[in-house]
Design a protein around this motif. Sequence first.
Motif, PDB file in Angstrom:
ATOM      1  N   GLU A  66       0.840  -1.215   0.000  1.00  7.14           N
ATOM      2  CA  GLU A  66       0.000   0.000   0.000  1.00  7.14           C
ATOM      3  C   GLU A  66       0.869   1.257   0.000  1.00  7.14           C
ATOM      4  O   GLU A  66       0.589   2.214  -0.730  1.00  7.14           O
ATOM      5  N   ARG A  69       2.786   1.543  -3.433  1.00  8.52           N
ATOM      6  CA  ARG A  69       1.903   2.001  -4.531  1.00  8.52           C
ATOM      7  C   ARG A  69       1.764   3.531  -4.487  1.00  8.52           C
ATOM      8  O   ARG A  69       1.846   4.212  -5.507  1.00  8.52           O
ATOM      9  N   LYS A  73       3.017   6.407  -7.192  1.00 10.43           N
ATOM     10  CA  LYS A  73       2.071   7.396  -7.730  1.00 10.43           C
ATOM     11  C   LYS A  73       2.620   8.812  -7.514  1.00 10.43           C
ATOM     12  O   LYS A  73       2.588   9.658  -8.404  1.00 10.43           O
ATOM     13  N   ASP A  78       5.642   4.067 -12.947  1.00 11.53           N
ATOM     14  CA  ASP A  78       5.047   2.757 -12.704  1.00 11.53           C
ATOM     15  C   ASP A  78       6.074   1.647 -12.811  1.00 11.53           C
ATOM     16  O   ASP A  78       5.746   0.477 -12.932  1.00 11.53           O
ATOM     17  N   LEU A 105       3.273  -5.336  -6.763  1.00  9.51           N
ATOM     18  CA  LEU A 105       3.259  -3.979  -7.345  1.00  9.51           C
ATOM     19  C   LEU A 105       3.458  -4.026  -8.862  1.00  9.51           C
ATOM     20  O   LEU A 105       3.605  -2.988  -9.507  1.00  9.51           O
TER      21      LEU A 105
END
Length: 336
Positions: A66, A69, A73, A78, A105
């Motif tokens: 979490e 990610r 962002k 990515d 991920l």
Amino acid sequence: MSTSPPGQGPAAVLAGLGTWLPPKVVSNHELARELDTSDEWIRTRTGIGQRHVIEPGSATSWLAVEAGRRALKSAQCDEAGAVVVATSTPDRPCPATAPEVASRLGLSGIPAFDVGAVCAGFVYGLATGAGLISAGIADNVLVIGADAFSTILNPGDRTTRAIFGDGAGAVVLRRGEHDEPGALGPFDLGSDGELSDLIMIPAGGSRQRATGTPASPADHYFTMSGKPVFMQAVLRMTESVHRVLGQAGWTVDDIDRFVGHQANSRILTALAERLELPENRIVSNIERVGNTAAASIPLALADGGLRPGERVLLTSFGGGLAWGSTVLRWPDLIPG
Ligand code: COA
């Protein structure tokens, strides 16, 4: 053209930051219903008001994914060239947690490994990420500090249960120049294994080897000698801060924001006194999250309200003993 100083590779530049706290909150009052403690004792002796904990069935990798990610962002990327997870509460003693985190991920195939330096783990992770970049092994590195200490605490130990909480924080480091905002370093890292017994889990490693018979249940829990750890934390972080300031050519007056390991608010106050640093430059979120071990520094960075251009000093301390500090000028980041 690279502006790297002679003898140094490219810089590692902080390009994204993301954090994650599990939704479940345990207040001091709730702890006091289970243990012989009180909100008043915990607040006055540690500055902690509550902590977040994961639910049964969850694990450190969930926190790490979490936070990772959100950091990706924030960095608007990515992909990554490597994933480093600093943790003392891996999902399992073997294998490392980082490869699974990377896969979840969408980053399979790249180098991914854990770093173990307990509460100093995140600064060690930053140094490792910076090393991968400067050696040309990766152009950007996702460094995650994630710990779920609630899974290793003795349910009957009021001291450790009052202090520790779960959480994760992550940054993306990218290859860049030493003079741009976000460039990390220098680093000061150190350890003292003579005092390794002050913070430990006796079983589960090669010293108390697997025999097929379970070890004493208490040996699987985290143990800490509070008072000497407190004294060592103040001493080692003070020394490390002076060393890293010397390497950076900064003085204490140059520090706009001081982000120390959030172990105990009295440790942060003692550091401010010893360094003669005004307390309003010290970032603290310990009241809300407790000591989140390897996640402590990135969670404090996210909560610190840091402004672009501010000169930031990070310092950490943990089991090992291990300590580490670094500096950077805060970059303009997009929220994760
Ligand atoms: N509630 C009530 N009483 C508590 C308690 C709690 N949660 N935890 C400990 N106590 C008691 C102790 O049992 C002791 O009682 P006694 O005098 O009857 O034996 C008393 O409080 C004082 O204990 P002491 O250990 O001297 O307290 P302290 O002021 O040193 O605070 C710590 C204890 C753990 C909060 C403090 O030592 C500390 O923060 N240490 C560093 C922790 C740390 O940084 N860990 C992470 C490193 S990465």
